[in-house]
Write a protein that holds these residues in place. Structure first.
Motif, PDB file in Angstrom:
ATOM      1  N   PRO A  72       0.813  -1.236   0.000  1.00 58.58           N
ATOM      2  CA  PRO A  72       0.000   0.000   0.000  1.00 58.58           C
ATOM      3  C   PRO A  72       0.837   1.272   0.000  1.00 58.58           C
ATOM      4  O   PRO A  72       0.518   2.231  -0.714  1.00 58.58           O
ATOM      5  N   GLU A  73       1.906   1.296   0.829  1.00 56.54           N
ATOM      6  CA  GLU A  73       2.696   2.523   0.906  1.00 56.54           C
ATOM      7  C   GLU A  73       3.443   2.804  -0.393  1.00 56.54           C
ATOM      8  O   GLU A  73       3.668   3.965  -0.768  1.00 56.54           O
ATOM      9  N   VAL A  74       3.836   1.724  -1.104  1.00 57.00           N
ATOM     10  CA  VAL A  74       4.533   1.904  -2.384  1.00 57.00           C
ATOM     11  C   VAL A  74       3.554   2.409  -3.437  1.00 57.00           C
ATOM     12  O   VAL A  74       3.853   3.344  -4.198  1.00 57.00           O
ATOM     13  N   LYS A  75       2.361   1.801  -3.500  1.00 56.72           N
ATOM     14  CA  LYS A  75       1.348   2.241  -4.459  1.00 56.72           C
ATOM     15  C   LYS A  75       0.940   3.692  -4.223  1.00 56.72           C
ATOM     16  O   LYS A  75       0.742   4.479  -5.154  1.00 56.72           O
ATOM     17  N   SER A  76       0.832   4.034  -2.942  1.00 57.92           N
ATOM     18  CA  SER A  76       0.469   5.412  -2.595  1.00 57.92           C
ATOM     19  C   SER A  76       1.561   6.384  -3.025  1.00 57.92           C
ATOM     20  O   SER A  76       1.276   7.469  -3.560  1.00 57.92           O
ATOM     21  N   ALA A  77       2.821   5.981  -2.812  1.00 56.24           N
ATOM     22  CA  ALA A  77       3.950   6.842  -3.193  1.00 56.24           C
ATOM     23  C   ALA A  77       4.018   7.009  -4.708  1.00 56.24           C
ATOM     24  O   ALA A  77       4.322   8.103  -5.212  1.00 56.24           O
ATOM     25  N   LEU A  78       3.729   5.943  -5.450  1.00 59.09           N
ATOM     26  CA  LEU A  78       3.728   6.022  -6.912  1.00 59.09           C
ATOM     27  C   LEU A  78       2.648   6.988  -7.396  1.00 59.09           C
ATOM     28  O   LEU A  78       2.899   7.829  -8.284  1.00 59.09           O
ATOM     29  N   ALA A  79       1.471   6.887  -6.814  1.00 58.47           N
ATOM     30  CA  ALA A  79       0.373   7.778  -7.200  1.00 58.47           C
ATOM     31  C   ALA A  79       0.703   9.223  -6.852  1.00 58.47           C
ATOM     32  O   ALA A  79       0.427  10.157  -7.630  1.00 58.47           O
ATOM     33  N   GLY A  97      10.886   8.754  -2.051  1.00 57.36           N
ATOM     34  CA  GLY A  97      12.021   8.803  -1.131  1.00 57.36           C
ATOM     35  C   GLY A  97      11.649   8.572   0.319  1.00 57.36           C
ATOM     36  O   GLY A  97      12.514   8.288   1.153  1.00 57.36           O
ATOM     37  N   LYS A  98      10.360   8.688   0.631  1.00 58.22           N
ATOM     38  CA  LYS A  98       9.916   8.505   2.024  1.00 58.22           C
ATOM     39  C   LYS A  98       9.599   7.052   2.369  1.00 58.22           C
ATOM     40  O   LYS A  98       9.326   6.741   3.530  1.00 58.22           O
ATOM     41  N   VAL A  99       9.621   6.170   1.357  1.00 54.87           N
ATOM     42  CA  VAL A  99       9.306   4.756   1.597  1.00 54.87           C
ATOM     43  C   VAL A  99      10.609   3.984   1.775  1.00 54.87           C
ATOM     44  O   VAL A  99      11.467   3.985   0.891  1.00 54.87           O
ATOM     45  N   ASP A 100      10.761   3.336   2.916  1.00 54.80           N
ATOM     46  CA  ASP A 100      11.986   2.594   3.200  1.00 54.80           C
ATOM     47  C   ASP A 100      12.181   1.447   2.200  1.00 54.80           C
ATOM     48  O   ASP A 100      11.229   0.745   1.848  1.00 54.80           O
TER      49      ASP A 100
END
Length: 750
Positions: free
Chosen positions: A448-455, A514-517
């Motif tokens: 979820p956090e990666v998909k959110s960051a991509l969007a 950049g905020k996603v580990d």
């Protein structure tokens, strides 16, 4: 002491002497070396530079991630559908029919995949008059150009049915095919025509078929051997087609030059009445030594490219270094053996209508250069001022040099229809033809956090002003990767597109992905590759410059044991390079006289050219410099006054230097006739620099400066006397004649 009993010393003299005494062995060893090198190279195969090794920085990181993931990115294609005029819009039935027809046509070829309608991907221009049908070519991207013909014909068929619209295909595969069709044979024609051009000039210079053939044959065999060695070496340092072309260019230039120097001196000594054996010894000790010194200097200059950290430059540097070394060794070994075998038969095949060489009087003094030298040596101060002023004036435009990777329209102008398509696409969809590509690697690309960051990245790329969209995201679930394609604001204007890229890298990415580990997101693409290349090249300029200059200075110091000669050598070479830069900027950046060379003022110099020219020219210009100064030093050792030694050295070498320069200028000028602006720039820059070097530098400035310096030309501080003495290749005349002494009776330290 008899004419044939004079002994000379030195590496070149010993090599030439051994080869002349064991001529069949020398020829056999050379032939065996060439055959073995070619055989080993063929068996080993050539390893070429990979995309992941081309550059450092983010471009390298992105290529490595893609390569490690085993993803083969296909060649992407676009079909631009555009209203030619009037009120026709993408919402009109006729426009929709054309889009549907294009989709059906390209799918029907069976050569494409992932066909996407603009109504699904929203690839419709803001004015509503243009749309893009996007698809990928099946198979490997590197060979897509060979399979795109049916697709192009299918698109042409749709165009014929919709005259109110402009329907054009453009992409990696179609551009590859277009360029291969238009320019694929360009390089081969240039490479193949260089040999007959060089041979024709040598035929005029020597007036004999056999004498003209020798340098060409030796240069070609040196190139053949180097091609084989490149295959072997490529398993340690990968090579490339560009390195191969540069190797051929440099190999032909120096290979012919070195043989020309040697052959002309041997001829000159025989004309002076010396027997064949002694003439060959003198040529080995004099021209042979100049070849060794020049060859080592050129090799050192070429080695400077190894410090760039750029794989393509490293390949070019190593390939050039190898061919110079092979040509140098061949010139001082197998050439003396061939001359010994041929004897007077080297004059076979004389051309009746060409001016016959003089049978007496030794060297053939040039009337033109004799007249020039008389004025230069009579007023050296004026000659230095005028020549230096002229060179500085020519150099002046270089102060405003602008370097960049050339865009498609800059590289080819309007000579190809696809360039016009490229311009129309960029106008309708800024940056759409060359989008930035964000390679996103995560532990779980569907988290979820990666998909959110991509969007979030997609939204901010547009809101930040870096892109006007549409931003496309392509997922590769199996590899936990995503490719994000971002059309950059600025399009084909690399300065503006570069600013958009900086926003993506410095602002948008840190605030989102950049905020996603654990997420890697290097940004690549043509604009990013150009920027990373420029940054890395800029960092390499100082180390390469310092390496080449310092080592060239050291070699001149050791070879002539003169601090003055070493300093003047560097200064004169820098003036020559500066003048070449000035001509490049004037012609290709400002467009002054561009039509005279069939060029266009493209507004910039290709990024890699200035450093490439510096290294190549600094090396090649040493050919003439070492040859002329060696002859001046030789005359001074025989007891001639400094001015007379300068006159003798310059005038007696004028013929061979002119012939060598004409060959180099002609070979380089061939590359200046190619359609690509980058190749034109290289050819014109090299040809202009060699021409300036052989005339203004060696014919005017060098003798004028040496005349002003007088005996200070041979100055070497006492604290440098411990340096190794590499000046022991004295001429037979110097050995046999009384040693020249100064006013106090001490031997001259020349």
């Amino acid at each position: 002491m008899g004419n044939g009993d004079i002994r000379v010393r030195g590496l070149a003299a010993r090599a030439g002497g051994w080869s002349a005494r064991h001529r069949w062995a020398a020829v056999g060893i050379w032939v065996l070396f060439v055959v073995l090198a070619m055989g080993l190279g063929s068996a080993a195969g050539r390893v070429d530079v990979k995309d992941s090794d081309q550059l450092k920085g983010e471009t390298h990181t992105a290529a490595r991630i893609i390569e490690d993931a085993g993803i083969d990115e296909p060649a992407s294609e676009n079909v631009l559908i555009q209203a030619k005029g009037g009120d026709l819009k993408t919402t009109d039935p006729e426009f929709r029919d054309a889009v549907d027809a294009v989709v059906r046509a390209v799918e029907g070829t069976g050569r494409v995949t992932e066909v996407a309608s603009p109504y699904d991907t929203k690839t419709i221009s803001k004015d509503g008059r243009s749309a893009l049908v996007q698809f990928d070519m099946r198979g490997e991207a590197d060979t897509a150009g060979e399979r795109v013909e049916p697709v192009l014909k299918a698109v042409e068929g749709v165009q014929q049915d919709h005259e109110a619209l402009r329907i054009e295909e453009i992409g990696g595969a179609s551009m590859m095919k277009t360029f291969d069709d238009a320019f694929g044979d360009d390089f081969k024609k240039a490479e193949y025509s260089a040999v007959p051009v060089a041979f024709g000039i040598l035929l005029i210079a020597f007036g004999a078929l056999v004498a003209a053939l020798l340098p060409v044959v030796l240069a070609i065999t040196a190139i053949m051997a180097t091609m084989g060695l490149m295959g072997v070496v490529s398993h340690v340092m990968p090579m490339s087609d560009t390195a191969n072309s540069v190797m051929l260019l440099v190999g032909l230039a120096v290979g012919v030059d070195y043989c020309l120097f040697y052959l002309r001196r041997e001829r000159e000594e025989r004309e002076a009445g010396r027997d064949a054996q002694t003439a060959l010894r003198i040529a080995a000790a004099t021209s042979g030594r100049a070849i060794v010194v020049s060859g080592v200097t050129v090799c050192v200059a070429m080695a400077g490219m190894l410090f760039t950290g750029l794989a393509e430059f490293e390949a070019m540097g190593l390939a050039s270094l190898m061919v110079v070394a092979v040509a140098m060794v061949g010139s001082v070994t197998v050439l003396p053996a061939l001359l010994s075998l041929l004897g007077e038969r080297v004059e076979k095949g004389r051309i009746p209508f060409l001016r016959r060489r003089r049978k007496s009087g030794g060297s053939q003094d040039s009337r033109f250069w004799t007249a020039v030298l008389r004025r230069v040596l009579a007023r050296p101060v004026i000659a230095v001022a005028v020549a230096t002023g002229a060179l500085l004036a020519i150099t002046a435009p270089a102060l405003g040099m602008k370097t960049q990777q050339l865009t498609l329209d800059q590289e080819f102008g309007d000579s190809l229809p696809i360039v016009q398509t490229y311009n129309r696409l960029n106008e309708a969809f800024p940056g759409g033809s060359e989008p930035a590509e964000v390679v996103v690697k995560a532990a779980d690309i569907n988290a979820p956090e990666v998909k959110s960051a991509l969007a979030d990245f997609r939204d901010r790329a547009i809101s930040s002003g870096a892109s006007r969209g549409p931003v496309e995201i392509k997922l590769h679930d199996a590899q936990n990767m995503a490719f994000v394609y971002v059309p950059l604001v600025g399009g084909s204007d690399l300065d503006k597109a570069g600013a958009s890229l900086d926003k993506l890298r410095d602002e948008v990415r840190p605030a989102t992905l950049g905020k996603v580990d654990g997420v890697e997101a290097p940004i690549t693409g043509q604009v990013a590759g150009s920027k990373d290349f420029n940054d890395q090249l800029a960092g390499a300029v100082v180390p390469v410059f310092a390496f080449v200059v310092v080592f060239a200075f050291a070699l001149m110091l050791l070879s002539f044991r003169s601090l003055t000669i070493a300093i003047t050598s560097i200064v004169l070479n820098l003036l020559s390079v500066g003048a070449a830069y000035g001509i490049l900027v004037a012609v290709f950046q400002h467009g002054w006289g561009a039509s005279l060379v069939g060029a266009e003022g493209v507004g910039a110099i290709i990024t890699w050219l200035p450093l490439f020219l510096f290294v190549i020219l600094f090396g090649l210009s040493m050919d003439y410099h070492v040859f002329v100064v060696s002859r001046i030093r030789e005359a001074r050792l025989r007891g001639l006054e400094t001015k007379e030694a300068i006159r003798h050295g310059v005038v007696t070498t004028a013929g061979v230097v002119t012939s060598a320069a004409v060959i180099m200028v002609a070979v380089f000028a061939i590359f200046g006739t190619l359609s690509m602006q980058s190749m034109k720039q290289m050819g014109v820059g090299l040809a202009a620099a060699v021409l300036i070097d052989a005339t203004i530098i060696r014919g005017v400035l060098l003798p004028a400066v040496m005349a002003l310096l007088g005996e200070r030309n041979w100055y070497l501080p006492k604290w440098l006397h411990r340096l190794p003495d590499l000046t022991h290749d004295e001429t037979p005349q110097a050995v046999a004649a009384p040693v020249a002494r100064d006013d106090e009776g001490e031997p001259l330290k020349v």
